[in-house]
Write a protein that holds these residues in place. Structure first.
Motif, mmCIF file in Angstrom:
data_model
loop_
_atom_site.group_PDB
_atom_site.id
_atom_site.type_symbol
_atom_site.label_atom_id
_atom_site.label_comp_id
_atom_site.label_asym_id
_atom_site.label_seq_id
_atom_site.Cartn_x
_atom_site.Cartn_y
_atom_site.Cartn_z
ATOM 1 N N GLU A 133 0.851 -1.017 -0.071
ATOM 2 C CA GLU A 133 0.201 0.066 -0.004
ATOM 3 C C GLU A 133 0.811 1.256 0.101
ATOM 4 O O GLU A 133 0.632 2.219 -0.677
ATOM 5 C CB GLU A 133 -1.055 0.071 1.298
ATOM 6 C CG GLU A 133 -1.678 1.195 1.258
ATOM 7 C CD GLU A 133 -2.803 1.150 0.117
ATOM 8 O OE1 GLU A 133 -3.299 2.245 0.000
ATOM 9 O OE2 GLU A 133 -3.265 0.180 -0.452
ATOM 10 N N HIS B 203 1.999 1.693 -3.274
ATOM 11 C CA HIS B 203 0.759 2.402 -4.324
ATOM 12 C C HIS B 203 0.879 3.968 -3.968
ATOM 13 O O HIS B 203 0.514 4.770 -4.926
ATOM 14 C CB HIS B 203 -0.513 1.637 -3.883
ATOM 15 C CG HIS B 203 -0.287 0.295 -4.335
ATOM 16 N ND1 HIS B 203 -1.476 -0.537 -3.850
ATOM 17 C CD2 HIS B 203 0.215 -0.388 -5.120
ATOM 18 C CE1 HIS B 203 -1.386 -1.733 -4.579
ATOM 19 N NE2 HIS B 203 -0.094 -1.650 -5.274
ATOM 20 N N GLU B 204 0.931 4.358 -2.783
ATOM 21 C CA GLU B 204 0.436 5.862 -2.228
ATOM 22 C C GLU B 204 2.138 6.667 -2.986
ATOM 23 O O GLU B 204 1.842 7.781 -3.175
ATOM 24 C CB GLU B 204 0.894 5.900 -0.739
ATOM 25 C CG GLU B 204 -0.212 5.225 -0.070
ATOM 26 C CD GLU B 204 -0.334 5.436 1.291
ATOM 27 O OE1 GLU B 204 0.606 5.649 2.005
ATOM 28 O OE2 GLU B 204 -1.355 4.944 2.004
#
Length: 244
Positions: A165, A168-169
């Motif tokens: 995650e 992705h950020e």
């Protein structure tokens, strides 16, 4: 789902090869490995003894396709990884797709054991990423923050769902992992693997070497995959499996 494509790798030009590995969506996480015909991930401790010109063509294309290449520290050291570079042709392909000229290198190390003066960092065309546990030695993380982006998640070991995650950020939606087996095992146990690309080398190695997925525990439940295609090249079988 469409029937799997069964072809010789030599029948595919570069445009067709890139198209054959087009990810179906964002985000997407694929893992790429080479294995002996009897399941070994290495010969004499390295994957190079299993790899040849044929699968390296796919290996390099997958690097050109990703936003970020996630690899464990053990593999970085064993395989002597340097900066993540591409050929001029593949850099141009990325630019034509509206992508940055180079992907980003990410190294996973529970204890942040990454040399800030290594070629992997020093010669990188884009700032690499360190993925580590949140309780990794603070002095190591501090020494690296000026030269890498840091994703510090998990206590004692990396929290891989949170780490992905975090990638992705940072804008890295297409994640490619080249292992090693421990990282692959962690990604599998976390249910994060959308695709497995594996080349079966026409070699028998025998007992001893590890499998491509490692770690102390297996999966609680098997994960079903679908064969998207299989390519033959010089006796190698290059398979692409996607999440069913």
């Amino acid at each position: 789902m469409n029937e799997p494509m069964l072809k010789r790798l030599s029948d595919l030009d570069e445009e067709a090869l890139f198209a054959a590995y087009a990810p179906p969506r964002n985000p997407w996480l694929r893992v790429n490995f080479v294995s002996s015909a009897d399941g070994a991930a290495t010969v004499d401790g390295l994957s190079g003894g299993l790899s040849g010109h044929e699968d390296k063509r796919v290996f390099k294309m997958l690097r050109a396709r990703c936003d970020v290449l996630l690899t464990g520290m053990g593999t970085v050291e064993a395989e002597a990884y340097g900066a993540l570079l591409l050929s001029p042709e593949r850099r141009q392909w990325r630019l034509d797709q509206g992508l940055p000229e180079f992907p980003v290198m990410a190294v996973a190390s529970n204890s942040a054991r990454l040399d800030p003066h290594s070629s992997l960092i020093r010669d990188a065309p884009r700032k690499p990423v360190l993925v580590c546990a949140a309780d990794a030695p603070a002095e190591r993380i501090a020494a690296l923050r000026n030269v890498v982006d840091v994703i510090a998640v998990g206590e004692g070991s990396i929290d891989y769902p949170a780490a992905v995650e975090g990638l992705h950020e940072l804008g890295h939606l297409q994640v490619l992992s080249e292992g090693g087996p421990h990282v692959f095992g962690e990604l599998l146990r976390a249910g994060l693997v959308d695709e497995l690309d594996v080349t079966y080398s026409p070699l028998l190695v025998g007992s001893g070497p590890t499998r491509i997925a490692g770690g102390p525990e297996g999966l609680e439940k098997t994960q079903e995959m679908t064969l998207a295609h299989a390519l033959e090249a010089g006796g190698n079988l290059i398979a692409r499996y996607v999440r069913a």
